[in-house]
Every structure is written in structure tokens, then in C-alpha cells.
Design a protein around this motif. Structure first.
Motif, short mmCIF file in Angstrom:
data_model
loop_
_atom_site.label_atom_id
_atom_site.label_comp_id
_atom_site.label_asym_id
_atom_site.label_seq_id
_atom_site.Cartn_x
_atom_site.Cartn_y
_atom_site.Cartn_z
N PRO A 155 32.96 25.18 7.24
CA PRO A 155 31.86 26.08 6.83
C PRO A 155 32.27 27.04 5.72
CG PRO A 155 31.95 25.93 9.21
CD PRO A 155 33.15 25.20 8.69
N LEU A 156 33.50 27.51 5.77
CA LEU A 156 33.97 28.45 4.74
C LEU A 156 34.04 27.76 3.37
CD1 LEU A 156 35.02 31.27 4.11
CD2 LEU A 156 37.32 30.43 4.61
N ARG A 157 34.62 26.58 3.31
CA ARG A 157 34.71 25.86 2.03
C ARG A 157 33.33 25.42 1.55
NH1 ARG A 157 39.97 23.66 0.39
NH2 ARG A 157 41.48 24.42 1.88
N ARG A 158 32.48 24.99 2.49
CA ARG A 158 31.12 24.59 2.11
C ARG A 158 30.38 25.77 1.50
NH1 ARG A 158 28.52 23.27 7.03
NH2 ARG A 158 30.05 21.61 7.17
N GLY A 159 30.50 26.94 2.12
CA GLY A 159 29.86 28.14 1.58
C GLY A 159 30.40 28.50 0.21
N LEU A 160 31.72 28.36 0.05
CA LEU A 160 32.33 28.65 -1.24
C LEU A 160 31.78 27.72 -2.33
CD1 LEU A 160 34.59 30.17 -2.83
CD2 LEU A 160 36.05 28.21 -2.29
N ILE A 161 31.72 26.43 -2.04
CA ILE A 161 31.24 25.46 -3.03
C ILE A 161 29.76 25.66 -3.31
CG2 ILE A 161 30.79 23.00 -3.43
CD1 ILE A 161 33.49 22.44 -2.11
N LEU A 162 28.95 25.86 -2.27
CA LEU A 162 27.52 26.09 -2.49
C LEU A 162 27.27 27.37 -3.27
CD1 LEU A 162 26.03 24.93 0.92
CD2 LEU A 162 25.92 23.76 -1.28
N GLY A 163 28.03 28.43 -2.97
CA GLY A 163 27.91 29.68 -3.72
C GLY A 163 28.27 29.50 -5.18
N PHE A 164 29.34 28.73 -5.42
CA PHE A 164 29.76 28.47 -6.79
C PHE A 164 28.68 27.69 -7.53
CE2 PHE A 164 31.81 25.58 -9.83
CZ PHE A 164 32.34 26.51 -10.70
N MET A 165 28.10 26.67 -6.89
CA MET A 165 27.05 25.87 -7.53
C MET A 165 25.82 26.73 -7.82
SD MET A 165 27.66 22.35 -5.35
CE MET A 165 26.03 21.74 -5.60
N ARG A 166 25.46 27.62 -6.89
CA ARG A 166 24.31 28.51 -7.10
C ARG A 166 24.58 29.47 -8.26
NH1 ARG A 166 24.03 31.57 -2.41
NH2 ARG A 166 23.36 29.69 -1.34
N ALA A 167 25.79 29.99 -8.32
CA ALA A 167 26.15 30.90 -9.42
C ALA A 167 26.12 30.17 -10.76
CB ALA A 167 27.53 31.50 -9.17
N LYS A 168 26.56 28.92 -10.78
CA LYS A 168 26.52 28.13 -12.01
C LYS A 168 25.08 27.90 -12.48
CE LYS A 168 28.59 24.00 -12.79
NZ LYS A 168 29.50 22.87 -12.58
N ARG A 169 24.19 27.58 -11.53
CA ARG A 169 22.78 27.39 -11.90
C ARG A 169 22.19 28.69 -12.44
NH1 ARG A 169 22.52 24.40 -7.14
NH2 ARG A 169 21.70 26.20 -6.03
N GLN A 170 22.50 29.80 -11.78
CA GLN A 170 21.98 31.10 -12.22
C GLN A 170 22.49 31.45 -13.60
OE1 GLN A 170 19.67 32.92 -10.79
NE2 GLN A 170 19.76 34.45 -12.40
N SER A 171 23.77 31.17 -13.85
CA SER A 171 24.33 31.50 -15.17
C SER A 171 23.69 30.65 -16.26
CB SER A 171 25.85 31.33 -15.18
OG SER A 171 26.21 29.98 -15.06
N ARG A 172 23.36 29.40 -15.95
CA ARG A 172 22.67 28.56 -16.94
C ARG A 172 21.29 29.12 -17.25
NH1 ARG A 172 24.06 23.64 -13.72
NH2 ARG A 172 26.16 23.14 -14.35
N LYS A 173 20.57 29.58 -16.23
CA LYS A 173 19.25 30.18 -16.45
C LYS A 173 19.38 31.42 -17.33
CE LYS A 173 17.13 28.80 -12.06
NZ LYS A 173 16.63 29.31 -10.78
N GLU A 174 20.36 32.26 -17.02
CA GLU A 174 20.55 33.49 -17.80
C GLU A 174 20.95 33.16 -19.24
OE1 GLU A 174 23.44 35.72 -15.62
OE2 GLU A 174 22.02 36.23 -14.03
N MET A 175 21.78 32.13 -19.42
CA MET A 175 22.19 31.74 -20.76
C MET A 175 20.99 31.25 -21.57
SD MET A 175 25.11 29.04 -21.99
CE MET A 175 24.21 27.63 -21.39
N ARG A 176 20.12 30.45 -20.94
CA ARG A 176 18.94 29.97 -21.66
C ARG A 176 18.02 31.14 -22.02
NH1 ARG A 176 19.51 25.37 -18.27
NH2 ARG A 176 18.28 26.31 -16.62
N ALA A 177 17.87 32.10 -21.11
CA ALA A 177 17.03 33.27 -21.39
C ALA A 177 17.62 34.09 -22.55
CB ALA A 177 16.89 34.13 -20.15
N MET A 178 18.93 34.26 -22.54
CA MET A 178 19.58 35.01 -23.63
C MET A 178 19.44 34.27 -24.95
SD MET A 178 23.01 36.36 -21.68
CE MET A 178 23.82 36.80 -23.19
N ALA A 179 19.57 32.95 -24.93
CA ALA A 179 19.43 32.16 -26.16
C ALA A 179 18.01 32.26 -26.69
CB ALA A 179 19.80 30.70 -25.90
#
Length: 82
Positions: free
Chosen positions: A12-36
């Protein structure tokens, strides 16, 4: 080389880490597109302002040249204007 990892096999700890990382990556892509998009909008706005200033400057220079030619014509009536 990327390895596919089955999330069901992780702790569960590793799964949470990976899912959190994937969510953060998606969020950063959205923010990057908005900034662009914001950057592109700002460039369009600056280009429009530049075009307006360039046109105003051209009209001012043209009017000054016409005024100067008319003044010179008034002082020398025998001169031809082109």
C-alpha cells in the motif's frame, strides 16, 4: 528500459507513492499547458500593441514629412512636389 509494474502486487505504501507521483505528473502537465497558453496570449497582446504603435509612428512620420514638404513649397513656390 521501462518496466510495467502491476499496482496490485505492490505494498500500500509503494502503491500510494506511485499513484501520488502519477497524479502530480498529470497536474504538472495541466499547469504547464495553462502557463504556455497564458504566455501565448501575452505574446499576441504584445504583438497587437506593437502593431498599433508602429502604425501610429508611421502616420506621425508621414504627416511630418507632408507638413515639411508643404512648408518648403510655401517658401519656394517654383519648387515641384513629387
Amino acid at each position: 528500459m521501462r518496466h510495467r509494474i502491476s499496482l496490485a502486487q505492490l505494498s500500500p505504501l509503494r502503491r500510494g507513492l506511485i499513484l501520488g507521483f502519477m497524479r502530480a505528473k498529470r497536474q504538472s502537465r495541466k499547469e504547464m499547458r495553462a502557463m504556455a497558453q497564458s504566455f501565448d496570449d501575452e505574446l499576441v497582446s504584445l504583438r497587437q500593441q506593437f502593431d498599433e504603435l508602429a502604425l501610429a509612428h508611421y502616420k506621425q512620420c508621414y504627416a511630418a514629412a507632408v507638413d515639411e514638404a508643404l512648408l518648403e513649397k510655401a517658401t519656394r513656390p517654383e519648387m515641384w512636389l513629387h
